[in-house]
Design a protein around this motif. Structure first.
Motif, PDB file in Angstrom:
ATOM      1  N   ASP A 261      -3.699  14.150   8.268  1.00 56.12           N
ATOM      2  CA  ASP A 261      -4.627  13.640   9.352  1.00 56.12           C
ATOM      3  C   ASP A 261      -6.217  14.099   9.083  1.00 56.12           C
ATOM      4  N   VAL A 264      -7.619  12.700   6.425  1.00 56.67           N
ATOM      5  CA  VAL A 264      -8.010  11.149   6.458  1.00 56.67           C
ATOM      6  C   VAL A 264      -9.329  11.294   7.292  1.00 56.67           C
ATOM      7  N   LEU A 276      -7.840   2.808   5.878  1.00 60.76           N
ATOM      8  CA  LEU A 276      -6.854   3.507   5.007  1.00 60.76           C
ATOM      9  C   LEU A 276      -5.704   2.776   4.969  1.00 60.76           C
ATOM     10  N   ALA A 279      -1.366   6.123   1.819  1.00 62.34           N
ATOM     11  CA  ALA A 279      -1.179   7.447   1.739  1.00 62.34           C
ATOM     12  C   ALA A 279      -0.312   7.857   0.997  1.00 62.34           C
ATOM     13  N   ILE A 293      -5.429   9.610  -0.525  1.00 64.51           N
ATOM     14  CA  ILE A 293      -5.796   8.845   0.327  1.00 64.51           C
ATOM     15  C   ILE A 293      -6.706   7.512  -0.182  1.00 64.51           C
TER      16      ILE A 293
END
Length: 522
Positions: A261, A264, A276, A279, A293
């Motif tokens: 996270d 991201v 996004l 992943a 990503i």
């Protein structure tokens, strides 16, 4: 234009059009609804999903949830949000760990609901939006034959629309403004076919080109694979950036935490308006673990703004990136623009509603072409046997095409009452009902009757769809509007307007003059 060239173009247009007409109608009719594939899925399930079209929530939490049922060590894990619904796809490779159990050496693919965390396979997660979307390119026919057939239909449709424009080129302006509803039947259909065909030409041209590109690219690239890549298809896919890079598995446990996270958030901070959509984790839990990503910028920021970053988790270093604002290649532009043009999803609901209307207009152009073909061959100088055959062909064509409207409307009602909807359920209901309805109108042998009663039955069923949704789920039109459930409201409004328009046409605009389609006795 000389008579010889004109005749060649005219007959090419006629023959190519009549041969592909039924398949083309199916493609355009279901394609029109496919613009709202995700909205139909959310309408069926009673969900309201954000319009950002991105993986919602925490990637770390999804991995934690997956680890409760799967040993992720040594696997490649991919989370992907391709369609705008609550489900995300989860792909788990077989574990590369030398100490992995037999269970862990088996890969998996399934869908996960991002809210209740339930999982299902592809067949179990199948919905009406997916069904219509797949029928749009004939994917119910065993792979890859259905897709190749749809691709060939798109390719020949390109011939039909180009020759049609060339045939009418000399009088394209005057014919565009010509409509004579008081004239004989063939003239009425010809005027409508010409005017609406010209209006829809840019739309139809784009979809013929992009449809043929998507569905025939497997055949078109075959000479390239054999000639330039010595038959190595994977090498081509690498150059086209369809394949992920490969990172060797070190078989050494990674001791540091795995904060996906945070990465991201870093990407979103560096690239404002980044969504996004994928992943991809390579070698989960290994010292050579990498994370890709991937996503795109909002279409308001950039029309073709795909980008990605790949991090090495062991030291947090940035291994590779493609900056969506500045680093898009010509290849990226071609791939992304072809998709965006075909899906029509880059300008909100307005563009998709316009595309929906143009798709239905294209359906009318196809039907009017069949009727022009029939009327032109229903003359006294043509033998009665051939005239009857032509009428039978047109009768079958019209029955197959026109029954799609009431059958599709009925299917929307059925899925709301069904306790469980999956692929098998949709196949067992839609196709048999369509077959029975088609046979009924084929044996009726009256195109005027088919036209009128498919519109009436379809219009009534269309009006019942928002009523059914309200009764079953409580999502009445006013409730959906008050609660901000845009997707549910949109589907109900589409059917409400479509039902009213078709009933108005059936009761006030259809003429009994259509009985002229029945061959007269000589």
């Amino acid at each position: 234009m000389g008579n010889r060239i004109y005749n060649i173009l005219f007959h090419t247009h006629t023959v190519s059009g009549i041969v592909i007409s039924v398949a083309l109608y199916v493609i355009f009719f279901t394609g029109s609804f496919s613009f709202f594939r995700d909205e139909i899925a959310n309408w069926q399930r009673g969900h309201e999903v954000s319009q950002e079209d991105a993986i919602p929530g925490s990637v770390d939490q999804y991995l934690k949830d997956l680890s409760e049922n799967y040993n992720l060590r040594g696997r490649d894990v991919e989370l992907r949000h391709y369609f705008n619904e609550r489900n995300i796809s989860v792909s788990l490779s077989a574990s590369k760990d030398s100490l992995a159990t037999e269970k862990d050496k088996v890969g998996a693919f399934f869908y996960m609901d991002t809210e209740d965390k339930t999982t299902s396979d592809y067949r179990g997660s199948y919905h009406l939006g997916e069904f219509l979307y797949r029928l749009h390119f004939l994917d119910q026919i065993p792979y890859p034959y259905g897709r190749y057939l749809a691709g060939l239909v798109a390719f020949f449709f390109l011939f039909a629309i180009i020759t049609g424009i060339l045939v009418h080129w000399d009088k394209i302006v005057s014919n565009f403004y010509t409509f004579r509803p008081w004239a004989k039947l063939k003239t009425v259909w010809t005027d409508a076919h010409t005017a609406l065909g010209v209006i829809g030409f840019p739309f139809q041209f784009v979809y013929a080109v992009t449809g043929a590109f998507f569905l025939l690219k497997g055949i078109l690239i075959l000479p390239i694979v054999m000639g330039l890549y010595d038959g190595d298809q994977n090498k081509l896919y690498e150059d086209l950036e369809y394949n992920h890079p490969i990172y060797a598995y070190q078989n050494e446990k990674l001791e540091r935490p795995i904060p996906i996270d945070n990465l991201v958030d870093e990407v979103k901070e560096d690239w404002p308006d980044f969504r996004l959509t994928e992943a991809h984790i390579f070698n989960y839990g290994d010292t050579n673990m990498h994370v890709s990503i991937s996503g795109h910028l909002g279409y308001g920021s950039k029309f073709s703004g795909a980008g990605y970053r790949i991090y090495k988790i062991g030291d947090g270093s940035l291994v590779e990136e493609k900056v969506p604002m500045t680093n898009n290649s010509y290849l990226d532009g071609v791939k992304n623009i072809m998709f965006r043009l075909h899906f029509g999803d880059y300008a909100g609901y307005g563009l998709r509603v316009i595309s929906f209307i143009l798709g239905l207009i294209s359906c009318f152009v196809i039907l009017s072409g069949i009727l022009i073909w029939l009327v032109a061959r229903d003359k006294k100088n043509i033998p009665e046997k051939r005239r009857k055959f032509n009428h039978q062909v047109a009768n079958i064509y019209m029955a197959i095409c026109l029954t799609m409207y009431p059958v599709t409307a009925l299917e929307f009602i059925i899925v709301k009452f069904a306790q469980h909807v999956d692929m098998a359920f949709l196949y067992r209901t839609y196709f048999p009902i369509w077959l029975v309805a088609t046979l009924f109108f084929v044996f009726k042998k009256n195109i005027s009757f088919t036209n009128k009663w498919t519109l009436i039955s379809g219009g009534i069923l269309a009006l019942l769809i928002p009523i059914t949704n309200g009764l079953v789920s409580g999502n009445w039109l006013w409730t959906a509007y008050r609660n901000g459930q845009e997707q549910i409201l949109l589907v109900d409004l589409l059917w409400l307007v479509l039902g009213m328009v078709t009933l108005w046409i059936a009761f006030f605009k259809l003429k009994t003059k259509q009985t002229e389609f029945v061959p007269s006795k000589s």
